[in-house]
Design a protein around this motif. Structure first.
Motif, PDB file in Angstrom:
ATOM      1  N   GLU A 131      24.402   9.925 -15.260  1.00 51.17           N
ATOM      2  CA  GLU A 131      25.661   9.531 -14.639  1.00 51.17           C
ATOM      3  C   GLU A 131      25.711   9.859 -13.143  1.00 51.17           C
ATOM      4  O   GLU A 131      26.596   9.399 -12.434  1.00 51.17           O
ATOM      5  N   MET A 132      24.777  10.667 -12.673  1.00 48.91           N
ATOM      6  CA  MET A 132      24.790  11.149 -11.293  1.00 48.91           C
ATOM      7  C   MET A 132      24.149  10.155 -10.337  1.00 48.91           C
ATOM      8  O   MET A 132      23.227   9.436 -10.716  1.00 48.91           O
ATOM      9  N   ASP A 133      24.648  10.136  -9.098  1.00 49.42           N
ATOM     10  CA  ASP A 133      23.979   9.314  -8.090  1.00 49.42           C
ATOM     11  C   ASP A 133      22.720  10.021  -7.581  1.00 49.42           C
ATOM     12  O   ASP A 133      21.738   9.391  -7.244  1.00 49.42           O
ATOM     13  N   TYR A 134      22.729  11.352  -7.541  1.00 51.66           N
ATOM     14  CA  TYR A 134      21.545  12.147  -7.238  1.00 51.66           C
ATOM     15  C   TYR A 134      21.377  13.176  -8.346  1.00 51.66           C
ATOM     16  O   TYR A 134      22.282  13.944  -8.620  1.00 51.66           O
ATOM     17  N   MET A 135      20.221  13.172  -8.982  1.00 50.02           N
ATOM     18  CA  MET A 135      19.962  14.139 -10.049  1.00 50.02           C
ATOM     19  C   MET A 135      19.781  15.527  -9.427  1.00 50.02           C
ATOM     20  O   MET A 135      19.586  15.647  -8.215  1.00 50.02           O
ATOM     21  N   PRO A 136      19.843  16.582 -10.240  1.00 53.16           N
ATOM     22  CA  PRO A 136      19.757  17.936  -9.681  1.00 53.16           C
ATOM     23  C   PRO A 136      18.551  18.184  -8.769  1.00 53.16           C
ATOM     24  O   PRO A 136      18.696  18.772  -7.698  1.00 53.16           O
ATOM     25  N   HIS A 137      17.364  17.716  -9.169  1.00 51.67           N
ATOM     26  CA  HIS A 137      16.203  17.945  -8.297  1.00 51.67           C
ATOM     27  C   HIS A 137      16.341  17.193  -6.976  1.00 51.67           C
ATOM     28  O   HIS A 137      15.890  17.658  -5.933  1.00 51.67           O
ATOM     29  N   GLN A 138      17.001  16.036  -7.006  1.00 49.95           N
ATOM     30  CA  GLN A 138      17.225  15.285  -5.778  1.00 49.95           C
ATOM     31  C   GLN A 138      18.252  15.991  -4.884  1.00 49.95           C
ATOM     32  O   GLN A 138      18.119  15.981  -3.658  1.00 49.95           O
ATOM     33  N   MET A 139      19.229  16.627  -5.507  1.00 48.47           N
ATOM     34  CA  MET A 139      20.212  17.394  -4.736  1.00 48.47           C
ATOM     35  C   MET A 139      19.522  18.557  -4.031  1.00 48.47           C
ATOM     36  O   MET A 139      19.819  18.867  -2.879  1.00 48.47           O
ATOM     37  N   MET A 140      18.573  19.207  -4.720  1.00 48.52           N
ATOM     38  CA  MET A 140      17.837  20.305  -4.098  1.00 48.52           C
ATOM     39  C   MET A 140      16.986  19.788  -2.939  1.00 48.52           C
ATOM     40  O   MET A 140      16.886  20.423  -1.893  1.00 48.52           O
ATOM     41  N   TRP A 141      16.401  18.607  -3.117  1.00 51.63           N
ATOM     42  CA  TRP A 141      15.566  18.014  -2.066  1.00 51.63           C
ATOM     43  C   TRP A 141      16.410  17.646  -0.852  1.00 51.63           C
ATOM     44  O   TRP A 141      16.025  17.934   0.287  1.00 51.63           O
ATOM     45  N   LEU A 142      17.556  17.032  -1.076  1.00 49.78           N
ATOM     46  CA  LEU A 142      18.450  16.693   0.038  1.00 49.78           C
ATOM     47  C   LEU A 142      18.912  17.948   0.771  1.00 49.78           C
ATOM     48  O   LEU A 142      19.018  17.960   2.001  1.00 49.78           O
ATOM     49  N   SER A 170      27.738  13.390  -7.704  1.00 53.66           N
ATOM     50  CA  SER A 170      27.027  14.328  -8.574  1.00 53.66           C
ATOM     51  C   SER A 170      27.665  15.708  -8.584  1.00 53.66           C
ATOM     52  O   SER A 170      27.654  16.387  -9.612  1.00 53.66           O
ATOM     53  N   LEU A 171      28.216  16.126  -7.457  1.00 51.28           N
ATOM     54  CA  LEU A 171      28.864  17.439  -7.386  1.00 51.28           C
ATOM     55  C   LEU A 171      29.998  17.557  -8.391  1.00 51.28           C
ATOM     56  O   LEU A 171      30.228  18.624  -8.955  1.00 51.28           O
ATOM     57  N   TRP A 172      30.710  16.476  -8.590  1.00 51.31           N
ATOM     58  CA  TRP A 172      31.880  16.510  -9.462  1.00 51.31           C
ATOM     59  C   TRP A 172      31.545  16.127 -10.894  1.00 51.31           C
ATOM     60  O   TRP A 172      32.330  16.364 -11.806  1.00 51.31           O
ATOM     61  N   ILE A 173      30.372  15.551 -11.104  1.00 46.54           N
ATOM     62  CA  ILE A 173      29.931  15.224 -12.461  1.00 46.54           C
ATOM     63  C   ILE A 173      29.290  16.451 -13.121  1.00 46.54           C
ATOM     64  O   ILE A 173      29.374  16.631 -14.326  1.00 46.54           O
ATOM     65  N   VAL A 200      36.408  14.695 -13.946  1.00 48.29           N
ATOM     66  CA  VAL A 200      35.725  15.914 -13.534  1.00 48.29           C
ATOM     67  C   VAL A 200      35.809  16.933 -14.668  1.00 48.29           C
ATOM     68  O   VAL A 200      36.886  17.191 -15.194  1.00 48.29           O
ATOM     69  N   PRO A 201      34.684  17.497 -15.074  1.00 49.35           N
ATOM     70  CA  PRO A 201      34.715  18.491 -16.148  1.00 49.35           C
ATOM     71  C   PRO A 201      35.602  19.681 -15.787  1.00 49.35           C
ATOM     72  O   PRO A 201      35.586  20.153 -14.657  1.00 49.35           O
ATOM     73  N   ARG A 202      36.388  20.117 -16.739  1.00 51.79           N
ATOM     74  CA  ARG A 202      37.320  21.215 -16.523  1.00 51.79           C
ATOM     75  C   ARG A 202      36.603  22.483 -16.066  1.00 51.79           C
ATOM     76  O   ARG A 202      37.095  23.234 -15.243  1.00 51.79           O
ATOM     77  N   GLN A 203      35.416  22.710 -16.593  1.00 54.04           N
ATOM     78  CA  GLN A 203      34.653  23.904 -16.233  1.00 54.04           C
ATOM     79  C   GLN A 203      34.315  23.909 -14.740  1.00 54.04           C
ATOM     80  O   GLN A 203      34.343  24.954 -14.091  1.00 54.04           O
ATOM     81  N   ALA A 204      33.995  22.744 -14.182  1.00 51.68           N
ATOM     82  CA  ALA A 204      33.681  22.655 -12.761  1.00 51.68           C
ATOM     83  C   ALA A 204      34.891  23.001 -11.909  1.00 51.68           C
ATOM     84  O   ALA A 204      34.784  23.679 -10.891  1.00 51.68           O
ATOM     85  N   VAL A 205      36.052  22.535 -12.323  1.00 54.50           N
ATOM     86  CA  VAL A 205      37.285  22.831 -11.596  1.00 54.50           C
ATOM     87  C   VAL A 205      37.568  24.327 -11.639  1.00 54.50           C
ATOM     88  O   VAL A 205      37.858  24.954 -10.613  1.00 54.50           O
ATOM     89  N   ILE A 206      37.453  24.920 -12.799  1.00 58.04           N
ATOM     90  CA  ILE A 206      37.723  26.354 -12.949  1.00 58.04           C
ATOM     91  C   ILE A 206      36.714  27.169 -12.157  1.00 58.04           C
ATOM     92  O   ILE A 206      37.078  28.142 -11.484  1.00 58.04           O
ATOM     93  N   ALA A 207      35.453  26.780 -12.193  1.00 59.45           N
ATOM     94  CA  ALA A 207      34.425  27.504 -11.443  1.00 59.45           C
ATOM     95  C   ALA A 207      34.724  27.474  -9.948  1.00 59.45           C
ATOM     96  O   ALA A 207      34.580  28.478  -9.256  1.00 59.45           O
ATOM     97  N   ASN A 208      35.158  26.330  -9.451  1.00 61.54           N
ATOM     98  CA  ASN A 208      35.483  26.226  -8.034  1.00 61.54           C
ATOM     99  C   ASN A 208      36.719  27.023  -7.674  1.00 61.54           C
ATOM    100  O   ASN A 208      36.778  27.635  -6.613  1.00 61.54           O
ATOM    101  N   MET A 209      37.696  27.025  -8.534  1.00 60.65           N
ATOM    102  CA  MET A 209      38.911  27.804  -8.260  1.00 60.65           C
ATOM    103  C   MET A 209      38.567  29.285  -8.211  1.00 60.65           C
ATOM    104  O   MET A 209      39.039  30.021  -7.343  1.00 60.65           O
ATOM    105  N   ARG A 210      37.716  29.728  -9.143  1.00 59.04           N
ATOM    106  CA  ARG A 210      37.316  31.129  -9.170  1.00 59.04           C
ATOM    107  C   ARG A 210      36.572  31.478  -7.886  1.00 59.04           C
ATOM    108  O   ARG A 210      36.812  32.494  -7.257  1.00 59.04           O
TER     109      ARG A 210
END
Length: 129
Positions: free
Chosen positions: A42-53, A67-70, A115-125
């Motif tokens: 579902e991501m426009d950049y997969m995790p390894h691509q995010m690390m490369w960028l 991808s950040l929000w997925i 956006v997954p709820r866990q991502a929102v909570i992690a960012n708020m924390r």
């Protein structure tokens, strides 16, 4: 003697390093993080691509990617990383940078749908620190 000015990319690199306490340059692109990600399709950049960028200093591409929000912050990528880079922590760091830039603690109205709820909570924390 002229003191060189910090570029936006170097400031972002320092901010990210301060948040995640890891060196993303250690990534050697084994792609284990992407192979374990349940949302990679579902991501426009997969995790390894995010690390490369990130390694290339292309922070605007990373910060503007969906991808950040997925990312569900499920830590599947981090558990597979042989270099202990923790791609999920890097993603969380970028989300924290976005929230800090906006300077808001209540961003629930602006969060993209799905956006997954866990991502929102992690960012708020992370943002409350």
């Amino acid at each position: 003697m002229r003191i060189p000015q910090k570029t936006a990319a170097s400031q972002q690199r320092e901010e990210l390093a301060d948040i995640i306490k890891k060196d993303v340059r250690d990534c050697y692109q084994c792609m284990k993080c992407s192979s374990g990600c349940p949302f990679a399709d579902e991501m426009d950049y997969m995790p390894h691509q995010m690390m490369w960028l990130t390694n290339l200093g292309l922070y605007e591409k990373v910060l503007n990617s969906k991808s950040l929000w997925i990312c569900a912050s499920c830590l599947a990528c981090s558990s597979r990383c042989p270099r202990d880079i923790e791609p999920a922590k890097v993603m969380e760091g970028f989300r924290a940078m976005i929230l800090r830039e906006r300077g808001r603690t209540n961003v629930s109205a602006e969060i993209p749908a799905g956006v997954p709820r866990q991502a929102v909570i992690a960012n708020m924390r992370k943002f409350r620190r």
